[in-house]
Design a protein around this motif. Structure first.
Motif, mmCIF file in Angstrom:
data_model
loop_
_atom_site.group_PDB
_atom_site.id
_atom_site.type_symbol
_atom_site.label_atom_id
_atom_site.label_comp_id
_atom_site.label_asym_id
_atom_site.label_seq_id
_atom_site.Cartn_x
_atom_site.Cartn_y
_atom_site.Cartn_z
ATOM 1 N N THR A 59 1.149 -1.196 -0.020
ATOM 2 C CA THR A 59 0.110 -0.139 0.324
ATOM 3 C C THR A 59 0.989 1.073 0.153
ATOM 4 O OG1 THR A 59 -1.810 -1.378 1.025
ATOM 5 C CG2 THR A 59 -1.668 1.570 1.026
ATOM 6 N N ILE A 60 2.592 0.976 0.546
ATOM 7 C CA ILE A 60 2.725 2.816 0.760
ATOM 8 C C ILE A 60 4.174 2.303 -0.415
ATOM 9 C CG2 ILE A 60 2.305 2.803 2.822
ATOM 10 C CD1 ILE A 60 4.881 1.376 3.863
ATOM 11 N N GLY A 61 3.618 1.395 -1.416
ATOM 12 C CA GLY A 61 4.749 1.239 -2.145
ATOM 13 C C GLY A 61 6.400 -0.206 -1.914
ATOM 14 N N ASN A 62 6.175 -0.278 -1.109
ATOM 15 C CA ASN A 62 6.909 -1.510 -0.815
ATOM 16 C C ASN A 62 6.362 -2.678 -1.834
ATOM 17 O OD1 ASN A 62 9.001 0.799 0.245
ATOM 18 N ND2 ASN A 62 7.814 0.103 2.396
ATOM 19 N N THR A 63 7.195 -3.235 -2.635
ATOM 20 C CA THR A 63 6.432 -4.069 -3.517
ATOM 21 C C THR A 63 7.589 -5.208 -3.786
ATOM 22 O OG1 THR A 63 7.008 -3.061 -5.279
ATOM 23 C CG2 THR A 63 5.400 -2.427 -4.456
ATOM 24 N N ALA A 64 8.726 -4.888 -2.529
ATOM 25 C CA ALA A 64 9.279 -6.175 -2.747
ATOM 26 C C ALA A 64 9.993 -5.927 -1.130
ATOM 27 C CB ALA A 64 10.309 -6.512 -3.656
#
Length: 488
Positions: A450-455
């Motif tokens: 949700t906050i852009g940390n996808t990995a």
């Protein structure tokens, strides 16, 4: 340093004694000594290594979170991968300015002193070999965390105030060379330090075994990235001096004094923190396997059950899920009972490398055809070694091993998941093995996405100071870039 081990040169002695009217005594500050015994520096370097790697910053709030052993109970930003560059400043400085600096100072002092007999020269050689092995271990952690780092020009600020960054491949190959040098230099017919070695108490045979174990770790980690790794691995695993039982484990036993105690115990009892629960992922994985180590790794919750915390929740969700003792905390110290057995016990040893880890490496080497043997047999021996080290009852161990299967067709899963459980507590090493083997299969929490940390991070950030003071040398600074050996 041994009291009468070394002698100054004749010129130095004359220089010290030619004008002795007592004035030098008036100009010595006893609270700020101008020289430190090498034993003290050795101890400081070893303790700083264990304290940092086993403590909160690099372990509890980094490695242990990234592989989802633990989750955070309230301030859960790191569980959502919200580490910034400033976060890594303390760890970078601890490894370089504490551990490596102290060990390099031991090398400098020994290099500038003259042994007065052949025997003392041999003892000095042993000391330098031990320090060389320790520096390999520290640099292995540093490069596995950050990738390319200052190495060949590091620790010499007078000559290299802005040190170049060596590639991880070059560092790894030199680590192998350094370990081979140390192995050729160690001589068990001679002594080493009188005192100060708080890992192996100056036992030369143990240091030989540790050097070969480290060589095996370095070799297996780079085996998919460098063609020479198989040769190095075969050499390490067939050496005469290698780990043969848990008695050989490289550990640092923390002291009963508060300032020298297990940093995870200090975090709970002295800092009055309650930051971590064992994760739902880890608890359920161990329950599914009916693994008897669960009760040694985690404490029961308030209802006398093992209940894990879902990983990567928001702060509010984490607090709600873990309050009133709903979730299982890590074993050991608690606020009301301060020294129970377990990972957070006051004197729980920091594990640098274990016999179990070496057996997993051996099983993988057999599977890859590097050495002969039965991968399944050695795989089970690795699990048994881990259980023995944690004090699992013999009957429980045997019952578990009778149910364990090894899948040669999907050996990365078998070894990766079993090694993951065995490396509990060694967050940085578990994170490295997850990056290399891709097991267990971990998912990014929704609150992080949700906050852009996808990995999940695959390397640490270089700290702000490096970008500010050594900007011309710092590589790209992305925490989802892969290190050199992570080829999958």
């Amino acid at each position: 340093m041994k009291k009468l081990l070394y002698t100054l040169s004749a010129a130095a002695v004359l220089g010290l004694s030619s004008c002795d009217n007592g004035f030098e005594e008036m100009n010595v500050d006893p609270n700020n000594p101008t020289s430190v015994p090498v034993e003290n520096l050795l101890t400081q370097g070893q303790f700083a290594l264990a304290d940092r790697t086993w403590g909160t910053a690099m372990n509890a709030e980094w490695g242990m979170l990234l592989v989802q052993y633990w989750g955070q109970n309230q301030y859960a930003s790191e569980s959502r991968y919200q580490h910034d560059k400033a976060y890594f400043t303390g760890s970078w400085q601890s490894y370089y300015a504490n551990s490596l600096k102290d060990l390099t100072e031991v090398e400098r002092i020994l290099g500038e002193t003259e042994a007065v007999t052949p025997q003392l020269e041999a003892e000095k050689k042993n000391m330098l070999a031990i320090v060389k092995i320790l520096k390999v271990h520290v640099f292995q952690i540093v490069t596995d965390t950050w990738g390319s780092v200052p190495y060949s020009q590091a620790l010499n600020p007078a000559e290299y105030p802005s040190p170049a960054y060596d590639t991880q491949e070059d560092i790894y190959l030199d680590l192998i060379s350094k370990l081979d040098e140390a192995l050729s230099e160690l001589d068990n017919t001679n002594a080493a330090f009188n005192q100060g070695d708080i890992i192996y108490d100056n036992d030369i045979d143990s240091w030989k075994k540790f050097a070969n174990a480290l060589k095996a770790r370095v070799a297996i980690r780079m085996i998919d990235a460098n063609g020479s790794a198989s040769t190095f691995l075969q050499q390490a695993l067939t050496a005469a001096d290698k780990f043969e039982s848990n008695a050989d484990n490289a550990t640092l036993v923390f002291d009963n004094q508060i300032q020298l105690a297990n940093p995870l115990w200090v975090n709970v009892t002295q800092d009055n923190r309650d930051d971590y629960s064992v994760t739902e992922f880890f608890v359920e994985h161990m329950k599914t396997m009916n693994d008897p180590r669960l009760g040694l790794y985690a404490a029961m919750n308030a209802d006398d059950e093992y209940v894990g915390l879902p990983f990567g929740l928001t702060d509010a969700e984490s607090l709600e899920a873990s309050k009133d003792g709903k979730t299982s905390r890590p074993s050991g110290a608690t606020k009301d009972e301060q020294d129970l057995p377990g990972i957070r016990a006051k004197q729980q040893p920091a594990i640098l490398m274990s016999y179990a880890e070496l057996k997993f490496i051996e099983a993988e080497a057999i599977q890859r055809g590097v050495i002969g043997g039965s991968a399944e047999t050695v795989f089970k021996e690795a699990i048994a070694a881990s259980m023995d080290a944690w004090g699992v009852e013999e009957a429980d161990k045997d019952a578990y091993l009778a149910t364990v299967t090894y899948d040669a067709a999907n050996w990365k899963k078998s070894i990766g998941e079993a090694k993951y459980v065995a490396l509990y507590g060694q967050g940085v090493e578990a994170w490295s093995e997850w990056r290399r083997l891709d097991y267990p299969q971990l998912t990014v929490p929704a609150a992080a996405i949700t906050i852009g940390n996808t990995a999940i991070p695959t390397r640490g950030y270089y700290p702000n100071d490096e970008e500010g003071l050594n900007a011309e040398n710092v590589p790209a600074n992305n925490y989802t870039d892969k290190v050199w050996w992570d080829v999958n």
